[in-house]
Design a protein around this motif. Sequence first.
Motif, short mmCIF file in Angstrom:
data_model
loop_
_atom_site.label_atom_id
_atom_site.label_comp_id
_atom_site.label_asym_id
_atom_site.label_seq_id
_atom_site.Cartn_x
_atom_site.Cartn_y
_atom_site.Cartn_z
N THR A 153 39.56 32.10 30.89
CA THR A 153 40.60 32.76 31.68
C THR A 153 40.90 34.11 31.07
O THR A 153 41.06 34.22 29.85
CB THR A 153 41.89 31.91 31.70
N LEU A 154 40.97 35.13 31.90
CA LEU A 154 41.43 36.45 31.47
C LEU A 154 42.86 36.60 31.93
O LEU A 154 43.16 36.42 33.12
CB LEU A 154 40.56 37.55 32.08
N ALA A 155 43.77 36.92 31.00
CA ALA A 155 45.19 37.04 31.34
C ALA A 155 45.70 38.42 30.94
O ALA A 155 45.62 38.79 29.76
CB ALA A 155 46.00 35.96 30.63
N VAL A 156 46.22 39.15 31.91
CA VAL A 156 46.75 40.49 31.65
C VAL A 156 48.01 40.70 32.49
O VAL A 156 48.12 40.17 33.59
CB VAL A 156 45.73 41.60 31.98
N PRO A 157 48.96 41.48 31.99
CA PRO A 157 50.15 41.75 32.79
C PRO A 157 49.87 42.63 34.00
O PRO A 157 50.46 42.42 35.07
CB PRO A 157 51.09 42.47 31.81
N VAL A 158 49.00 43.63 33.85
CA VAL A 158 48.79 44.60 34.92
C VAL A 158 47.35 45.10 34.89
O VAL A 158 46.74 45.19 33.82
CB VAL A 158 49.78 45.79 34.76
N GLY A 159 46.81 45.41 36.07
CA GLY A 159 45.45 45.91 36.11
C GLY A 159 45.17 46.66 37.40
O GLY A 159 45.79 46.39 38.44
N ALA A 160 44.28 47.62 37.32
CA ALA A 160 43.82 48.32 38.52
C ALA A 160 43.15 47.32 39.45
O ALA A 160 42.34 46.49 39.02
CB ALA A 160 42.84 49.42 38.12
N ARG A 161 43.46 47.39 40.72
CA ARG A 161 43.03 46.36 41.67
C ARG A 161 41.51 46.18 41.70
O ARG A 161 41.00 45.06 41.67
CB ARG A 161 43.57 46.70 43.05
N GLU A 162 40.78 47.28 41.74
CA GLU A 162 39.31 47.19 41.79
C GLU A 162 38.76 46.57 40.51
O GLU A 162 37.79 45.81 40.56
CB GLU A 162 38.70 48.56 42.02
N THR A 163 39.37 46.91 39.37
CA THR A 163 38.91 46.36 38.10
C THR A 163 39.15 44.86 38.05
O THR A 163 38.28 44.09 37.64
CB THR A 163 39.62 47.05 36.93
N VAL A 164 40.33 44.44 38.47
CA VAL A 164 40.65 43.01 38.51
C VAL A 164 39.64 42.27 39.38
O VAL A 164 39.11 41.21 39.00
CB VAL A 164 42.09 42.78 39.01
N MET A 165 39.33 42.83 40.52
CA MET A 165 38.38 42.20 41.43
C MET A 165 37.01 42.05 40.78
O MET A 165 36.37 41.00 40.86
CB MET A 165 38.28 43.02 42.72
N SER A 166 36.56 43.10 40.10
CA SER A 166 35.22 43.05 39.50
C SER A 166 35.17 42.05 38.35
O SER A 166 34.13 41.42 38.13
CB SER A 166 34.81 44.44 39.01
N LEU A 167 36.27 41.88 37.63
CA LEU A 167 36.27 40.96 36.49
C LEU A 167 36.40 39.50 36.91
O LEU A 167 36.18 38.61 36.09
CB LEU A 167 37.37 41.35 35.50
N ARG A 168 36.73 39.27 38.15
CA ARG A 168 36.75 37.87 38.62
C ARG A 168 35.34 37.28 38.60
O ARG A 168 35.18 36.06 38.61
CB ARG A 168 37.35 37.79 40.03
N GLU A 169 34.33 38.13 38.56
CA GLU A 169 32.95 37.65 38.45
C GLU A 169 32.59 37.27 37.02
O GLU A 169 31.58 36.61 36.79
CB GLU A 169 31.99 38.74 38.93
N GLU A 170 33.41 37.71 36.05
CA GLU A 170 33.11 37.46 34.64
C GLU A 170 33.88 36.27 34.06
O GLU A 170 33.49 35.72 33.04
CB GLU A 170 33.45 38.71 33.81
N ALA A 171 34.99 35.91 34.69
CA ALA A 171 35.84 34.83 34.18
C ALA A 171 35.98 33.73 35.23
O ALA A 171 35.81 33.97 36.43
CB ALA A 171 37.22 35.38 33.82
N ASP A 172 36.29 32.54 34.79
CA ASP A 172 36.55 31.45 35.73
C ASP A 172 37.86 31.69 36.47
O ASP A 172 38.02 31.28 37.63
CB ASP A 172 36.63 30.11 34.99
N GLU A 173 38.81 32.35 35.79
CA GLU A 173 40.11 32.63 36.39
C GLU A 173 40.63 33.93 35.80
O GLU A 173 40.47 34.19 34.61
CB GLU A 173 41.09 31.49 36.11
N VAL A 174 41.24 34.75 36.63
CA VAL A 174 41.92 35.96 36.17
C VAL A 174 43.39 35.82 36.56
O VAL A 174 43.71 35.68 37.74
CB VAL A 174 41.32 37.24 36.77
N VAL A 175 44.26 35.84 35.57
CA VAL A 175 45.70 35.76 35.80
C VAL A 175 46.28 37.15 35.55
O VAL A 175 46.24 37.65 34.42
CB VAL A 175 46.36 34.72 34.87
N VAL A 176 46.78 37.78 36.59
CA VAL A 176 47.34 39.12 36.47
C VAL A 176 48.66 39.14 37.24
O VAL A 176 48.75 38.61 38.35
CB VAL A 176 46.35 40.19 36.98
#
Length: 208
Positions: A153-176
């Motif tokens: 799981t990748l957990a971050v308070p804030v992220g650029a929308r496109e970056t968050v979308m691209s990293l969903r391919e790298e982690a099982d879950e992205v919590v932002v």
Amino acid sequence: MELFADRAEAGALLAERLRDARDPVLLALPRGGVAVAAPIARRLGTQLEVLVTRKIGYPPAPELGVGAMAEGGEPVFDLRLLHRLGLTPESVAGVVERERRELARRVRTYRGDRPLPSIEGREVIVVDDGLATGGTARAALRAVRAAKPAKVTLAVPVGARETVMSLREEADEVVVLREPVDFRAVGQWYEHFDQLSDDDVLELLGRG
């Protein structure tokens, strides 16, 4: 969009979203990610550890990242950016070597001779204070994946929308918590976004 007061408040809010994690290994990207992860570690009752990463900069303008690396992993390059700059991974080999040395120095500073905790078959949460281009987070996630965890799981308070979308391919879950459309820099989403020192990181880890 409301700002976070500081990294500690952002981490406390993230912790509520992560409370169902089962005995996770919590890995924070220093330096800012450690301040976010500290309240998460307290909420989950788990040990906080660092996963050291380094940006690979464009030689004429080092602040421009053309790639990144994490301990235990191989360099991860932005190949489209390299191509636009007329570079190849081989042409920045000198930068990579310098960053390897600095990465090793920081590992020694933060952990001494202790290895990272074993993550094979475990649930792992990777924490940072925000995602701009996502280069260091991507390198971190790939290094973690190589160690065969059960879940990442990748957990971050804030992220650029496109970056968050691209990293969903790298982690099982992205919590932002926030994905603002007008994202320019991580620090703009915090009222207080002080630069942290190695001593600050060690204090957060209880090793100061």
